[in-house]
Design a protein around this motif. Sequence first.
Motif, PDB file in Angstrom:
ATOM      1  N   LEU A 169       0.833  -1.210   0.000  1.00 56.03           N
ATOM      2  CA  LEU A 169       0.000   0.000   0.000  1.00 56.03           C
ATOM      3  C   LEU A 169       0.867   1.259   0.000  1.00 56.03           C
ATOM      4  O   LEU A 169       0.576   2.223  -0.722  1.00 56.03           O
ATOM      5  CB  LEU A 169      -0.950  -0.011   1.190  1.00 56.03           C
ATOM      6  N   ASP A 170       1.927   1.263   0.791  1.00 52.83           N
ATOM      7  CA  ASP A 170       2.841   2.412   0.818  1.00 52.83           C
ATOM      8  C   ASP A 170       3.509   2.614  -0.545  1.00 52.83           C
ATOM      9  O   ASP A 170       3.621   3.740  -1.035  1.00 52.83           O
ATOM     10  CB  ASP A 170       3.916   2.237   1.888  1.00 52.83           C
ATOM     11  N   MET A 171       3.941   1.521  -1.146  1.00 49.58           N
ATOM     12  CA  MET A 171       4.596   1.616  -2.448  1.00 49.58           C
ATOM     13  C   MET A 171       3.628   2.114  -3.520  1.00 49.58           C
ATOM     14  O   MET A 171       4.023   2.884  -4.409  1.00 49.58           O
ATOM     15  CB  MET A 171       5.187   0.259  -2.842  1.00 49.58           C
ATOM     16  N   ALA A 172       2.373   1.708  -3.448  1.00 51.79           N
ATOM     17  CA  ALA A 172       1.373   2.186  -4.411  1.00 51.79           C
ATOM     18  C   ALA A 172       1.195   3.693  -4.275  1.00 51.79           C
ATOM     19  O   ALA A 172       1.100   4.409  -5.282  1.00 51.79           O
ATOM     20  CB  ALA A 172       0.041   1.465  -4.195  1.00 51.79           C
ATOM     21  N   GLY A 173       1.171   4.185  -3.058  1.00 50.12           N
ATOM     22  CA  GLY A 173       1.062   5.628  -2.840  1.00 50.12           C
ATOM     23  C   GLY A 173       2.261   6.373  -3.404  1.00 50.12           C
ATOM     24  O   GLY A 173       2.099   7.422  -4.057  1.00 50.12           O
ATOM     25  N   ASP A 174       3.448   5.836  -3.176  1.00 50.69           N
ATOM     26  CA  ASP A 174       4.662   6.446  -3.730  1.00 50.69           C
ATOM     27  C   ASP A 174       4.629   6.438  -5.261  1.00 50.69           C
ATOM     28  O   ASP A 174       4.998   7.424  -5.905  1.00 50.69           O
ATOM     29  CB  ASP A 174       5.916   5.709  -3.248  1.00 50.69           C
ATOM     30  N   LEU A 175       4.181   5.344  -5.831  1.00 54.35           N
ATOM     31  CA  LEU A 175       4.116   5.218  -7.285  1.00 54.35           C
ATOM     32  C   LEU A 175       3.117   6.210  -7.876  1.00 54.35           C
ATOM     33  O   LEU A 175       3.382   6.816  -8.918  1.00 54.35           O
ATOM     34  CB  LEU A 175       3.755   3.784  -7.673  1.00 54.35           C
ATOM     35  N   LEU A 176       2.002   6.402  -7.212  1.00 53.48           N
ATOM     36  CA  LEU A 176       1.029   7.394  -7.688  1.00 53.48           C
ATOM     37  C   LEU A 176       1.628   8.797  -7.692  1.00 53.48           C
ATOM     38  O   LEU A 176       1.403   9.576  -8.622  1.00 53.48           O
ATOM     39  CB  LEU A 176      -0.234   7.365  -6.824  1.00 53.48           C
ATOM     40  N   ILE A 231       6.774   6.318 -20.242  1.00 55.25           N
ATOM     41  CA  ILE A 231       5.338   6.065 -20.026  1.00 55.25           C
ATOM     42  C   ILE A 231       5.077   4.557 -19.978  1.00 55.25           C
ATOM     43  O   ILE A 231       4.305   4.081 -19.140  1.00 55.25           O
ATOM     44  CB  ILE A 231       4.484   6.726 -21.139  1.00 55.25           C
ATOM     45  N   HIS A 232       5.721   3.807 -20.857  1.00 59.31           N
ATOM     46  CA  HIS A 232       5.559   2.349 -20.857  1.00 59.31           C
ATOM     47  C   HIS A 232       6.035   1.751 -19.533  1.00 59.31           C
ATOM     48  O   HIS A 232       5.363   0.897 -18.950  1.00 59.31           O
ATOM     49  CB  HIS A 232       6.326   1.732 -22.030  1.00 59.31           C
ATOM     50  N   PHE A 233       7.179   2.201 -19.065  1.00 60.24           N
ATOM     51  CA  PHE A 233       7.709   1.714 -17.792  1.00 60.24           C
ATOM     52  C   PHE A 233       6.744   2.051 -16.650  1.00 60.24           C
ATOM     53  O   PHE A 233       6.445   1.205 -15.803  1.00 60.24           O
ATOM     54  CB  PHE A 233       9.093   2.314 -17.520  1.00 60.24           C
ATOM     55  N   LEU A 234       6.244   3.283 -16.651  1.00 56.21           N
ATOM     56  CA  LEU A 234       5.289   3.695 -15.625  1.00 56.21           C
ATOM     57  C   LEU A 234       4.027   2.837 -15.678  1.00 56.21           C
ATOM     58  O   LEU A 234       3.553   2.365 -14.642  1.00 56.21           O
ATOM     59  CB  LEU A 234       4.926   5.177 -15.806  1.00 56.21           C
ATOM     60  N   ALA A 235       3.502   2.614 -16.876  1.00 58.53           N
ATOM     61  CA  ALA A 235       2.292   1.795 -17.015  1.00 58.53           C
ATOM     62  C   ALA A 235       2.526   0.372 -16.510  1.00 58.53           C
ATOM     63  O   ALA A 235       1.651  -0.224 -15.861  1.00 58.53           O
ATOM     64  CB  ALA A 235       1.833   1.778 -18.473  1.00 58.53           C
ATOM     65  N   GLU A 241       1.459  -3.585 -12.174  1.00 60.39           N
ATOM     66  CA  GLU A 241       1.910  -4.483 -11.101  1.00 60.39           C
ATOM     67  C   GLU A 241       1.331  -4.055  -9.761  1.00 60.39           C
ATOM     68  O   GLU A 241       0.841  -4.888  -8.979  1.00 60.39           O
ATOM     69  CB  GLU A 241       3.440  -4.478 -11.010  1.00 60.39           C
ATOM     70  N   SER A 242       1.386  -2.773  -9.493  1.00 55.47           N
ATOM     71  CA  SER A 242       0.893  -2.257  -8.224  1.00 55.47           C
ATOM     72  C   SER A 242      -0.616  -2.461  -8.093  1.00 55.47           C
ATOM     73  O   SER A 242      -1.114  -2.861  -7.037  1.00 55.47           O
ATOM     74  CB  SER A 242       1.239  -0.774  -8.086  1.00 55.47           C
ATOM     75  N   LEU A 243      -1.342  -2.187  -9.168  1.00 57.82           N
ATOM     76  CA  LEU A 243      -2.795  -2.366  -9.137  1.00 57.82           C
ATOM     77  C   LEU A 243      -3.160  -3.832  -8.887  1.00 57.82           C
ATOM     78  O   LEU A 243      -4.090  -4.129  -8.127  1.00 57.82           O
ATOM     79  CB  LEU A 243      -3.413  -1.870 -10.440  1.00 57.82           C
ATOM     80  N   LYS A 290      -5.273  -4.896  -5.669  1.00 53.79           N
ATOM     81  CA  LYS A 290      -6.530  -5.636  -5.886  1.00 53.79           C
ATOM     82  C   LYS A 290      -6.543  -6.890  -5.014  1.00 53.79           C
ATOM     83  O   LYS A 290      -7.554  -7.217  -4.395  1.00 53.79           O
ATOM     84  CB  LYS A 290      -6.674  -6.001  -7.360  1.00 53.79           C
ATOM     85  N   ARG A 291      -5.413  -7.588  -4.941  1.00 51.06           N
ATOM     86  CA  ARG A 291      -5.323  -8.796  -4.110  1.00 51.06           C
ATOM     87  C   ARG A 291      -5.509  -8.439  -2.633  1.00 51.06           C
ATOM     88  O   ARG A 291      -6.190  -9.142  -1.889  1.00 51.06           O
ATOM     89  CB  ARG A 291      -3.983  -9.494  -4.328  1.00 51.06           C
ATOM     90  N   VAL A 292      -4.922  -7.328  -2.189  1.00 48.70           N
ATOM     91  CA  VAL A 292      -5.101  -6.877  -0.802  1.00 48.70           C
ATOM     92  C   VAL A 292      -6.576  -6.594  -0.537  1.00 48.70           C
ATOM     93  O   VAL A 292      -7.132  -7.012   0.478  1.00 48.70           O
ATOM     94  CB  VAL A 292      -4.238  -5.622  -0.510  1.00 48.70           C
ATOM     95  N   ALA A 293      -7.221  -5.892  -1.465  1.00 42.24           N
ATOM     96  CA  ALA A 293      -8.637  -5.559  -1.289  1.00 42.24           C
ATOM     97  C   ALA A 293      -9.506  -6.821  -1.251  1.00 42.24           C
ATOM     98  O   ALA A 293     -10.417  -6.926  -0.421  1.00 42.24           O
ATOM     99  CB  ALA A 293      -9.103  -4.637  -2.412  1.00 42.24           C
ATOM    100  N   GLU A 294      -9.231  -7.771  -2.121  1.00 39.10           N
ATOM    101  CA  GLU A 294      -9.985  -9.025  -2.120  1.00 39.10           C
ATOM    102  C   GLU A 294      -9.801  -9.771  -0.805  1.00 39.10           C
ATOM    103  O   GLU A 294     -10.760 -10.289  -0.228  1.00 39.10           O
ATOM    104  CB  GLU A 294      -9.552  -9.910  -3.288  1.00 39.10           C
ATOM    105  N   SER A 295      -8.565  -9.817  -0.324  1.00 37.35           N
ATOM    106  CA  SER A 295      -8.274 -10.517   0.923  1.00 37.35           C
ATOM    107  C   SER A 295      -8.995  -9.851   2.096  1.00 37.35           C
ATOM    108  O   SER A 295      -9.640 -10.523   2.909  1.00 37.35           O
ATOM    109  CB  SER A 295      -6.764 -10.536   1.171  1.00 37.35           C
ATOM    110  N   ARG A 296      -8.884  -8.541   2.174  1.00 38.93           N
ATOM    111  CA  ARG A 296      -9.518  -7.822   3.284  1.00 38.93           C
ATOM    112  C   ARG A 296     -11.035  -7.882   3.183  1.00 38.93           C
ATOM    113  O   ARG A 296     -11.723  -8.028   4.198  1.00 38.93           O
ATOM    114  CB  ARG A 296      -9.021  -6.384   3.329  1.00 38.93           C
ATOM    115  N   GLY A 297     -11.561  -7.793   1.981  1.00 42.25           N
ATOM    116  CA  GLY A 297     -13.007  -7.895   1.803  1.00 42.25           C
ATOM    117  C   GLY A 297     -13.541  -9.256   2.220  1.00 42.25           C
ATOM    118  O   GLY A 297     -14.588  -9.364   2.856  1.00 42.25           O
TER     119      GLY A 297
END
Length: 110
Positions: A49-56, A73-77, A82-84, A88-95
């Motif tokens: 989650l922290d890394m996703a925030g940094d990436l955003l 742009i390709h590298f960023l995408a 990967e982060s998404l 998504k897996r974290v959200a599924e697990s917590r849900g």
Amino acid sequence: MNGKRREERGPDTIRLLPWTGPEDKPCYVLGDGNGYVSRMADDIESIQLDMAGDLLGHAAGLLADRKVTGAEIHFLASRLTESLREIKRVAESRGARLGAAELDPDRNRP
């Protein structure tokens, strides 16, 4: 084991872990949420989650730069994808764990 801690997490449940196994198949742990693997999963989810925030933040800066290259742009995408996938897996697990808690009649008792 501390009885209060067990009450906070509830009875044994199946938890989707924030990593995959061979052939990108999901990994699970069965437990009450107090074991070593569950604590490691909590730590990894937090890091993801922290890394996703940094990436955003990085993405916003890169997209604001009008001189950014197609390769950048390709590298960023690729990193955002990967982060998404991880988030998504974290959200599924917590849900799933929230749903299991709602189904447990003993969990909602005073």
